[in-house]
Design an enzyme around this catalytic site. Structure first.
Site, mmCIF file in Angstrom:
data_model
loop_
_atom_site.group_PDB
_atom_site.id
_atom_site.type_symbol
_atom_site.label_atom_id
_atom_site.label_comp_id
_atom_site.label_asym_id
_atom_site.label_seq_id
_atom_site.Cartn_x
_atom_site.Cartn_y
_atom_site.Cartn_z
ATOM 1 N N GLU A 169 3.457 -6.207 -0.050
ATOM 2 C CA GLU A 169 4.864 -6.422 0.260
ATOM 3 C C GLU A 169 5.489 -5.168 0.857
ATOM 4 O OE1 GLU A 169 9.023 -7.873 -1.855
ATOM 5 O OE2 GLU A 169 7.509 -6.874 -3.070
ATOM 6 N N GLU A 211 14.120 -14.649 -4.343
ATOM 7 C CA GLU A 211 14.020 -13.478 -5.215
ATOM 8 C C GLU A 211 15.398 -12.836 -5.316
ATOM 9 O OE1 GLU A 211 11.666 -9.193 -5.557
ATOM 10 O OE2 GLU A 211 12.263 -9.990 -3.608
#
Length: 276
Positions: free
Chosen positions: A150, A249
Site C-alpha cells: 500500500e 477505510e
C-alpha cells in the site's frame, strides 16, 4: 466481473469486531477488510485462538475476508527499523501476520512502509526495505499467501508514496506473491492521477481503498466529503476493467458514528457504481 464493496474494520475500533460484520451484512457490503489491531485481530492474538473467531464470523455473516492489514506503523513493528534486533523482531511478527492472513482465509495481506524517521540515508533505508520485503515474499510464496503493498500519503511516510515508488518496489522484490493496491488518498495528496497506477502496474493493482480526502490532510473521508471527482474516478475504473474490491477505510472524523458512516458510505459507493 463488476466491482465489489468491502468495509474496513478499523472504523469500528471502539466496538467488538462482530459489530463490523453485522454492519457490513446489514448494509449490503460484499466483503470485510480486517485491521490487524487490538482488540480485533492483532496477529499474536489470532495465533492464540482468535483466528477461529474471525473465520466463524466470516462464515456466519457470509462475508469473505478480502484483506488483512496488520499493524505496521512503526510502533512496535516496522519494515525499516535501523536497529538490528528491532528489525529481527519485526520480521518475525510480519511472518506471523502472513501466517494469520492465511489462517483466517484472507485473500491478501497488506503492508505499508511507515515513516523511517528523520536524519537517515534514504538509499540505505530503501535497501533495508527491499531486503525485508524479499524475505517476507519468500515466506508468502511458501505458504501461498498474496502480499499487496500500500502506498501512503506524504503526511504518513516518505518511502512508498508515489506510483513510481510502488513500481520500483515491485520490480526489486520480483515475486508473483508480491503485488500492490491503491489508496486513493495517496495519489491525490501527491499530486498525481490515479491512472498512473494502472498505466504502470496494470493488473498488479489488486485492491482499492475507496476514500475521499483533502489535499492538505491524510484524513480518509466518505466519497463526496472531500475534494475528489468520484464520477470521473468510477468511470475510469470501469474503463480499465478494474474488477476488485472498493474498500471503505474510515478513521478519525467518523470515529463516534461508525454505524452511520458504514451505512452512508455504502449508499454513496453503490450510487456511484450504479450511475457511472
Amino acid at each position: 466481473m463488476a466491482m465489489k464493496t468491502a468495509l474496513f474494520t478499523a472504523g469500528f475500533s471502539n466496538y467488538p469486531v462482530e459489530r463490523v460484520f453485522y454492519a457490513a451484512a446489514k448494509n449490503g457490503y460484499d466483503a470485510i477488510e480486517i485491521g490487524g489491531f487490538r482488540p480485533h485481530a492483532y496477529a499474536p492474538d489470532l495465533a492464540r485462538g482468535g483466528a477461529e473467531k474471525i473465520r466463524r464470523l466470516s462464515e456466519d455473516y457470509r462475508l469473505p475476508i478480502v484483506s488483512y492489514a496488520p499493524e505496521n506503523t512503526g510502533s512496535p513493528y516496522s519494515l525499516v527499523f535501523e536497529d538490528r534486533q528491532m528489525n529481527k523482531e519485526s520480521l518475525e511478527y510480519f511472518k506471523l501476520t502472513l501466517d494469520m492472513a492465511k489462517e483466517i482465509g484472507s485473500q491478501y495481506c497488506m503492508f505499508a512502509c511507515n515513516h523511517p524517521g528523520y536524519g537517515r540515508n534514504k538509499e540505505e533505508v530503501k535497501k533495508l526495505f527491499i531486503e525485508n520485503m524479499r524475505i517476507l515474499a519468500e515466506h508468502a510464496e511458501k505458504i501461498g499467501q498474496m502480499i499487496i503493498l500500500e502506498p501512503v500519503t506524504p503526511y504518513e511516510g516518505t518511502m512508498i508514496v508515489t506510483s513510481d515508488d510502488v513500481r520500483w518496489a515491485l520490480d526489486q522484490v520480483n515475486s508473483r506473491y508480491f503485488k500492490c493496491m491503491l489508496d486513493l488518498a495517496a495519489p491525490f495528496t501527491s499530486g498525481e492521477p490515479i491512472c498512473a497506477y494502472f498505466e504502470k502496474m496494470g493488473r498488479d493493482v489488486k485492491h482499492i481503498h475507496f476514500v475521499d480526502c483533502e489535499r492538505g490532510s491524510e484524513d480518509h473521508l466518505i466519497p463526496g466529503d472531500g475534494e475528489m471527482d468520484f464520477p470521473r474516478i468510477v468511470s475510469y475504473l470501469k474503463k480499465v476493467g478494474y474488477d476488485g474490491y472498493l474498500s471503505l477505510e474510515l478513521f478519525s472524523r467518523y470515529a463516534n458514528e461508525p454505524d452511520f458512516s458504514a451505512e452512508r458510505g455504502y449508499q454513496v459507493i453503490r450510487g456511484l457504481l450504479d450511475e457511472s
